[in-house]
Scaffold this active site. Structure first.
Site, PDB file in Angstrom:
ATOM      1  N   SER A 143      33.478  37.763  37.800  1.00 44.01           N
ATOM      2  CA  SER A 143      32.082  37.646  37.548  1.00 44.01           C
ATOM      3  C   SER A 143      31.207  38.954  38.022  1.00 44.01           C
ATOM      4  O   SER A 143      30.194  39.070  37.495  1.00 44.01           O
ATOM      5  CB  SER A 143      31.393  36.264  37.945  1.00 44.01           C
ATOM      6  OG  SER A 143      32.495  35.326  37.688  1.00 44.01           O
ATOM      7  N   ARG A 144      31.832  39.399  39.121  1.00 40.72           N
ATOM      8  CA  ARG A 144      31.050  40.475  39.907  1.00 40.72           C
ATOM      9  C   ARG A 144      31.187  41.786  39.161  1.00 40.72           C
ATOM     10  O   ARG A 144      30.416  42.727  39.518  1.00 40.72           O
ATOM     11  CB  ARG A 144      31.493  40.487  41.241  1.00 40.72           C
ATOM     12  CG  ARG A 144      31.054  39.365  41.889  1.00 40.72           C
ATOM     13  CD  ARG A 144      31.250  39.433  43.675  1.00 40.72           C
ATOM     14  NE  ARG A 144      30.509  38.459  44.389  1.00 40.72           N
ATOM     15  CZ  ARG A 144      31.316  37.358  44.898  1.00 40.72           C
ATOM     16  NH1 ARG A 144      32.467  37.067  44.739  1.00 40.72           N
ATOM     17  NH2 ARG A 144      30.362  36.473  45.597  1.00 40.72           N
ATOM     18  N   LYS A 184      44.170  35.580  41.614  1.00 36.96           N
ATOM     19  CA  LYS A 184      43.473  36.917  41.969  1.00 36.96           C
ATOM     20  C   LYS A 184      42.593  36.584  43.510  1.00 36.96           C
ATOM     21  O   LYS A 184      42.346  37.385  44.114  1.00 36.96           O
ATOM     22  CB  LYS A 184      42.138  36.815  40.881  1.00 36.96           C
ATOM     23  CG  LYS A 184      40.807  37.188  41.320  1.00 36.96           C
ATOM     24  CD  LYS A 184      40.547  38.416  40.563  1.00 36.96           C
ATOM     25  CE  LYS A 184      39.118  39.290  40.889  1.00 36.96           C
ATOM     26  NZ  LYS A 184      38.400  38.519  42.063  1.00 36.96           N
ATOM     27  N   GLN A 219      29.627  29.352  51.003  1.00 43.98           N
ATOM     28  CA  GLN A 219      30.808  30.443  51.063  1.00 43.98           C
ATOM     29  C   GLN A 219      29.995  31.898  50.717  1.00 43.98           C
ATOM     30  O   GLN A 219      30.926  32.692  51.003  1.00 43.98           O
ATOM     31  CB  GLN A 219      31.855  30.202  50.097  1.00 43.98           C
ATOM     32  CG  GLN A 219      31.532  30.598  48.558  1.00 43.98           C
ATOM     33  CD  GLN A 219      32.545  30.267  47.520  1.00 43.98           C
ATOM     34  OE1 GLN A 219      33.022  28.925  47.470  1.00 43.98           O
ATOM     35  NE2 GLN A 219      33.215  31.145  46.764  1.00 43.98           N
ATOM     36  N   VAL A 267      44.237  37.450  35.232  1.00 42.26           N
ATOM     37  CA  VAL A 267      43.798  38.118  33.913  1.00 42.26           C
ATOM     38  C   VAL A 267      43.109  39.582  33.835  1.00 42.26           C
ATOM     39  O   VAL A 267      42.052  39.480  34.951  1.00 42.26           O
ATOM     40  CB  VAL A 267      42.989  37.142  33.082  1.00 42.26           C
ATOM     41  CG1 VAL A 267      42.730  37.729  31.590  1.00 42.26           C
ATOM     42  CG2 VAL A 267      43.976  35.776  32.756  1.00 42.26           C
ATOM     43  N   GLY A 325      39.534  35.090  32.464  1.00 40.47           N
ATOM     44  CA  GLY A 325      40.285  34.742  33.517  1.00 40.47           C
ATOM     45  C   GLY A 325      40.165  33.348  33.771  1.00 40.47           C
ATOM     46  O   GLY A 325      41.201  32.732  33.881  1.00 40.47           O
ATOM     47  N   HIS A 326      38.809  32.896  33.902  1.00 33.77           N
ATOM     48  CA  HIS A 326      38.502  31.460  33.985  1.00 33.77           C
ATOM     49  C   HIS A 326      39.161  30.789  32.871  1.00 33.77           C
ATOM     50  O   HIS A 326      39.910  29.612  33.094  1.00 33.77           O
ATOM     51  CB  HIS A 326      37.192  31.160  33.978  1.00 33.77           C
ATOM     52  CG  HIS A 326      36.520  31.691  35.386  1.00 33.77           C
ATOM     53  ND1 HIS A 326      35.517  32.700  35.194  1.00 33.77           N
ATOM     54  CD2 HIS A 326      36.289  31.548  36.553  1.00 33.77           C
ATOM     55  CE1 HIS A 326      35.049  33.092  36.297  1.00 33.77           C
ATOM     56  NE2 HIS A 326      35.396  32.292  37.182  1.00 33.77           N
TER      57      HIS A 326
HETATM   58  P1  AMP Z   1      35.128  31.890  40.830  1.00 35.46           P
HETATM   59  O1  AMP Z   1      34.317  31.398  39.617  1.00 35.46           O
HETATM   60  O2  AMP Z   1      34.985  33.350  40.941  1.00 35.46           O
HETATM   61  O3  AMP Z   1      35.180  31.029  41.918  1.00 35.46           O
HETATM   62  O4  AMP Z   1      36.766  31.590  40.335  1.00 35.46           O
HETATM   63  C1  AMP Z   1      37.122  30.266  39.640  1.00 35.46           C
HETATM   64  C2  AMP Z   1      38.587  30.398  39.754  1.00 35.46           C
HETATM   65  O5  AMP Z   1      38.934  31.316  38.575  1.00 35.46           O
HETATM   66  C3  AMP Z   1      39.305  30.666  40.919  1.00 35.46           C
HETATM   67  O6  AMP Z   1      40.363  29.991  41.338  1.00 35.46           O
HETATM   68  C4  AMP Z   1      39.674  32.178  40.684  1.00 35.46           C
HETATM   69  O7  AMP Z   1      40.718  32.672  41.558  1.00 35.46           O
HETATM   70  C5  AMP Z   1      39.914  32.346  39.379  1.00 35.46           C
HETATM   71  N1  AMP Z   1      39.568  33.661  38.653  1.00 35.46           N
HETATM   72  C6  AMP Z   1      38.880  34.347  38.756  1.00 35.46           C
HETATM   73  N2  AMP Z   1      39.109  35.621  38.482  1.00 35.46           N
HETATM   74  C7  AMP Z   1      40.189  35.513  37.713  1.00 35.46           C
HETATM   75  C8  AMP Z   1      41.148  36.257  36.869  1.00 35.46           C
HETATM   76  N3  AMP Z   1      40.530  37.704  36.621  1.00 35.46           N
HETATM   77  N4  AMP Z   1      42.241  35.619  36.315  1.00 35.46           N
HETATM   78  C9  AMP Z   1      42.600  34.436  36.681  1.00 35.46           C
HETATM   79  N5  AMP Z   1      42.123  33.620  37.383  1.00 35.46           N
HETATM   80  C10 AMP Z   1      40.697  34.113  37.865  1.00 35.46           C
END
Ligand code: AMP
Length: 295
Positions: free
Chosen positions: A184-185, A147, A59, A174, A35-36
């Site tokens: 990530s969780r 997401k 956060q 994604v 996703g990232h």
């Molecule tokens: P995080 O590392 O969870 O803070 O996410 C970093 C960025 O990646 C944020 O803008 C999230 O919305 C995005 N993100 C996380 N999971 C997904 C996914 N499955 N598909 C697309 N973007 C994602």
């Protein structure tokens, strides 16, 4: 790919300004997944990409997973290496937030509902770090995942109300083959929990299908979501909301967010669908209007 480990290292960011490609920031907390990486790949269309990797202590609430949130910078850098990323900004918490009781950013109305209601202080922490990242990196474009839909809307309110000179873009979620949104969780889930986690995206799809069949009663759509989430250990919320104000509409038409948060075992998962429902049908759409952050 430049690795910038502190605010001071930001002097080595690619040049921005007249005659240079736009700088595009993709903020993340690391533990990168497909996703990232999809955000990073698409971000290249807007200019030179900078990825931030920072597990933001502000956060996370007390008792949440800040201390054991997955961290593996070497793995993240190896995943980013082939993607034409100009720089990775990966500061530590002491560098980003050296002051105790520092100034924070208070979120606007979109933070009151959904995750904002169940995670007090969460969006204040998100906005404070995003404001700081935007000031430090000064990108012309910042890219976020749909997401975290409410996060996108809360950030868009900040950018609009405090006149940040940045364009926001939200990109599609994604998913794993069974529909589970990548997160990530997800790594916290046991095999049995992982199987049950599929109910989250299934429930949202069922509600979307009901909308496609003509169901317009928010109560009924909420019931469909809840009934399909029976495999979860707890449903924190399951809602149909209007975009961008996140109010529950009298009738489910127009720009809508179908969103749910559940617990599977001890893991909290969120997911959503963003749709536009009109007389001609239903289609998947972005949260933010292309080219501005004020929709
Ligand atoms: P995080 O590392 O969870 O803070 O996410 C970093 C960025 O990646 C944020 O803008 C999230 O919305 C995005 N993100 C996380 N999971 C997904 C996914 N499955 N598909 C697309 N973007 C994602």
């Amino acid at each position: 790919m430049e690795l910038l480990r502190s605010r001071r290292d930001l002097a080595r960011l690619p040049a921005r300004g007249a005659g240079q490609p736009a700088l595009v920031l993709v903020p993340t907390m690391g533990a990168l997944h497909a996703g990232h990486l999809s955000l990073v790949e698409q971000a290249r269309a807007w200019g030179t990409v900078v990825v931030s990797i920072f597990v933001n202590p502000l956060q996370f609430g007390p008792g949440e997973d800040y201390s054991h949130y997955p961290r593996d910078l070497d793995r993240d850098l190896a995943l980013l290496q082939p993607l034409d990323v100009a720089a990775v900004f990966a500061p530590d918490a002491a560098d980003m937030f050296p002051q105790q009781d520092a100034v924070t950013v208070s979120p606007g109305p979109a933070a009151k509902f959904l995750c904002g209601a169940s995670r007090p202080g969460h969006f204040q922490g998100v906005l404070t770090v995003v404001a700081k990242l935007l000031h430090l990196v000064q990108p012309q474009v910042a890219v976020f995942g749909r997401k975290d839909a409410q996060q996108c809307l809360v950030i868009a309110e900040m950018v609009r109300d405090l006149d940040f000179p940045v364009r926001l873009v939200d990109l599609p979620t994604v998913r794993e083959p069974d529909g589970l949104a990548m997160s990530s969780r997800n790594a916290y889930l046991s095999i049995e929990e992982r199987r049950r986690a599929g109910c989250l995206s299934e429930a949202l799809q069922q509600a979307r299908q009901a909308l496609a069949r003509g169901e317009r009663r928010p109560d009924r759509l909420r019931e469909i979501l809840r009934s399909r989430l029976a495999a979860a250990d707890q449903v924190e919320y399951a809602e149909v909301c209007r975009v961008p104000d996140l109010q529950v509409p009298h009738e489910a038409t127009g720009h809508l967010l179908l969103a749910a948060a559940v617990r599977i075992g001890r893991t909290r998962l969120i997911d959503n669908l963003v749709v536009r429902v009109s007389a001609t049908g239903i289609r998947d759409v972005p949260l933010l209007a292309a080219g501005d952050s004020e929709s």
